[in-house]
Design an enzyme around this catalytic site. Structure first.
Site, PDB file in Angstrom:
ATOM      1  N   GLY B 242      28.044 -26.813  26.693  1.00  0.00           N
ATOM      2  CA  GLY B 242      28.928 -27.781  26.710  1.00  0.00           C
ATOM      3  C   GLY B 242      29.145 -28.382  25.307  1.00  0.00           C
ATOM      4  O   GLY B 242      28.523 -27.759  24.366  1.00  0.00           O
ATOM      5  N   HIS B 243      29.869 -29.343  25.070  1.00  0.00           N
ATOM      6  CA  HIS B 243      30.514 -29.753  23.971  1.00  0.00           C
ATOM      7  C   HIS B 243      29.227 -30.609  23.033  1.00  0.00           C
ATOM      8  O   HIS B 243      28.686 -31.173  23.815  1.00  0.00           O
ATOM      9  CB  HIS B 243      31.690 -30.573  24.298  1.00  0.00           C
ATOM     10  N   ASN B 244      29.370 -30.517  21.840  1.00  0.00           N
ATOM     11  CA  ASN B 244      28.657 -30.864  20.987  1.00  0.00           C
ATOM     12  C   ASN B 244      27.118 -30.427  20.993  1.00  0.00           C
ATOM     13  O   ASN B 244      26.311 -30.907  20.347  1.00  0.00           O
ATOM     14  CB  ASN B 244      28.608 -32.416  21.213  1.00  0.00           C
TER      15      ASN B 244
END
Lengths: 356, 356, 356
Positions: B242-244
């Site tokens: 997922g993002h980050n």
């Protein structure tokens, strides 16, 4: 070479004010984890402001004057709205493509019977089959395959490598990420003469307005009719949705969820990552399904379920709490059996003594 | 027609010696499960040598003289190193492509502002966007899409159909398998006015040196900054990150793992297949996470966890051992309750009798 | 404009009879969930016939005369066989492509040394590498990448974007859905000098006759030899099959299953969705594995297992039944301990009293 702007220039851009030298040069807008010398970063709490002080950033976007931050500050009401504008100032190619005139790449193969709406952009190596209708202002990126008889509404964006099988229907403002596949055959077989024979796969996939579909997600076509995703539903990466499912509006379906065939899901349902649904289930409006749950039965409106097999969250949390004590319980039970045996034998001894 | 070589020729090739007829013709190098008449196979134990005797292979690669194998033998120190050389002798096209001069397929679409390093090969139907920088000696296979502003280091190989969204940054010697997607939008929405609205997706994906990424894996871009994979980390097929997320160095992440947004993973972490991580977790160095585990909390350095919800391996193994005895425990508990009731009633009887 | 046919025309087409006006015009064939005015739908029970009466459909396909349905009826023996014919009458482009003459799209890149069988169709932007052999009457859709030395039998269909790595071997009548990847590297590494080093990935993937492979599924090549899928096995979307696995014939493997390396699976095995298998397991003929199960040990012929870690279904169902009662059991156990303590203390009191 990155462009450089003064802090004051950026403050004017986002309608904010500055504290410290307004001529401070700024060369990028980056979150704290990624700061480089000369960039502006952001801090949404006193704690973060203190952390920012220690970083090589040149300035910090904040919503109030944090005294503990010794950097030049850019003060705005909504730091996230402002930071988005700053990032786009430094990385302008992140702005959405503006599609004012129709552009079809020379290497795209568009069948003569297909219709492309005004302002749409068809990228390199795209294939668009017979009798397709693409709406206005769509962006179809490189290598997308759209098979015959598909319909796509206005303002959609399809990222590289996604595939629409024939008869797929897409609403307005739909976003489909790379390598998603819509309309492949459902997994339906009949056992006959010692082998598995595919059942009819003659339906289609129908996607409502404002739906977003993640990278690598697969949604199978219906048997004779639709597999349907309701308006406003957002689907993460690597989700699998089986044939004949009807998914309602404004759902959030996290990554790697698998929904078997013929499920009916209501509106505003939330499913955590890696959830699995057996076929033919009904999940009612506003239900919430915890990550990694495995569902074998329906979920009522507004219920929250958890676990595999799933149960109402309160019950499951209790179960999980006790589960950790299972080894201890087993010991206690063993000990108790021994104690009861002793009580019984001492009593029978007494009884016999009394009888004597 | 397959080429044929004498056993002696092969022994010379791999620096080994022969037992049996050195002129034995050999037409392929295959493991025991796939032998065809005339091939050479391998055996790394006495047991396997005996099995090899019964197969139609013409010769066997071994590390010592197994008396129980009646086939001509090729004796070497390291049978795996030798067998690799033999396979490449019979299937030379498996050797890595040598990239001495820059080759760009006529059907590749490379934007004029993109830079391609010396010795790189750009395959058919590849798309390379504006301002991309591709290093030296890279192999970009058919149908890869690289959107604008991407940077790729030297000696990378990208297999057919993988997609890099804009601003993706790839280190040196990175290998990305088919249909992997780097840089799609994170799954972040805010609920407003009865619908879900996408939050900013303006960051990028950053891949360290010597990383390998499996087929169909998806890694989302950060919100404003990076989603980062550290040097030397190996990621299997169909993994979702997922993002980050910031994933450390030298991890092994097996197939179908899902890591939700904003997780921090240390170095030398191992995750088994189908593991799921909730968002914002911290997994420290050298942690090991058993296959199919579901994590809702952090994992300390060097810890091994298991299960869903996950717990330290010792505790979980105890729990699982007792779990199988749950039905029995319930019976024992029922029986014990009855016995205690009997004890109680007999005692109250006695008490009343004594009181009488 | 949709074509329109009279009910009688459709009855003649499928060898059925009509009740009600034979001239009723029909413009589509749709299941009850998707009816539009003027279409024909179907009903396979009295209940469904009643529901159909309330829908805007113009006619209904039934297997008997349901008195409770007031619509014109089309009566046939096998309503599903008939309905398939009707759908194809209205949506003729759903019929399989007939491949009588070899067609190679101008934009396809076919290496001169590749052989294409008579009647095969090679779509736009396809890439076919050196020394490939494609059989007769195959349909290779847009954007498929077939790397060098692959062999494909007759009557296969490969949907857009799927990828065959070099040396992949495909039997007859095999269907591969979009973005599936066959032959990527297995996830095998050796730890050396502080990093992970890839082991040999020199084998291939071998697919038997009549196999179907879902969208986004990945099957890794063997180490030196084959990863093999037996004849007649059907694999759903997003399945991962590791290197060196030998999967038998006529299996059904549902979506998102993950099979780690070197597993051996027999014939007629059924795996539910999201099942995970540890490496080197043996699953025997006719075994059934419930959805979401996690297997750490072998499964015998004809066994049904469930859960994670998996156990025989009877045992697991008992465990799950008791698990819901765990919090109650814990309370009972606590209470019982108190009661036993009371019994013990009262007894010791008595014993002391008697001793007194």
């Amino acid at each position: 070479m990155m462009p450089t702007f003064s802090l004051q220039h950026l403050a004017d851009l986002v309608g904010g004010s500055t504290i410290g030298d307004p001529e401070t040069p700024v060369c990028e807008a980056l979150p704290q984890n990624d700061v480089i010398p000369g960039c502006i970063t952001l801090a949404d709490s006193k704690q973060q402001a203190e952390k920012a002080s220690l970083l090589p950033a040149s300035a910090v976007v904040v919503a109030e004057h944090f005294e503990n931050c010794n950097k030049p500050l850019l003060i705005v009401k909504d730091i996230h709205m402002a930071f988005i504008q700053l990032v786009l100032q430094f990385r302008p190619s992140l702005k959405p493509v503006e599609t004012t005139e129709t552009q079809i790449a020379a290497s795209a193969i568009v069948e003569p019977s297909a219709q492309i709406g005004i302002g749409s952009q068809i990228g390199p190596h795209v294939t668009i089959g017979r009798d397709c209708k693409i709406g206005r202002r769509c962006v179809i990126h490189a290598g997308v395959s759209i098979m015959e008889n598909c319909e796509i509404g206005d303002d959609c964006e399809l990222y590289p490598g996604c595939v629409l099988y024939n008869f797929t229907r897409i609403g307005q403002r739909v976003l489909i990420h790379s390598n998603a596949v819509l309309g492949a055959f459902g997994f339906g077989y009949r056992h006959k003469n010692g082998g598995h024979h595919r059942t009819a796969q003659l339906g289609w996939v129908e996607i409502g307005d404002d739906v977003e579909i993640g990278a690598g997600t697969t949604i199978d076509r219906g048997t004779y009719g639709s597999t349907r995703i309701g308006c406003g539903t957002k689907i993460d990466n690597q989700v699998q949705i089986g044939h004949n499912c009807h998914i309602g509006q404004h759902n959030l379906i996290c990554a790697q969820v698998g929904i078997a065939g013929s499920c009916t899901v209501g509106d505003f349902v939330v499913m955590g990552g890696q959830v699995g649904l057996a076929d033919h289930l009904t999940i009612s409006d506003h239900a919430r399904i915890g990550a990694k749950s495995g569902l074998m039965s329906n979920v009522g409106a507004g219920e929250t379920v958890l676990g595999s097999p799933a149960a109402p969250i309160k019950q499951k949390m209790l179960e999980w709490a006790v589960q950790g004590k299972l080894p201890e319980m087993r010991k206690e039970l063993r000990a108790l059996i021994a104690r009861v045996e002793e009580l019984e034998s001492s009593q029978s001894l007494k009884t016999r003594r009394e009888a004597a």
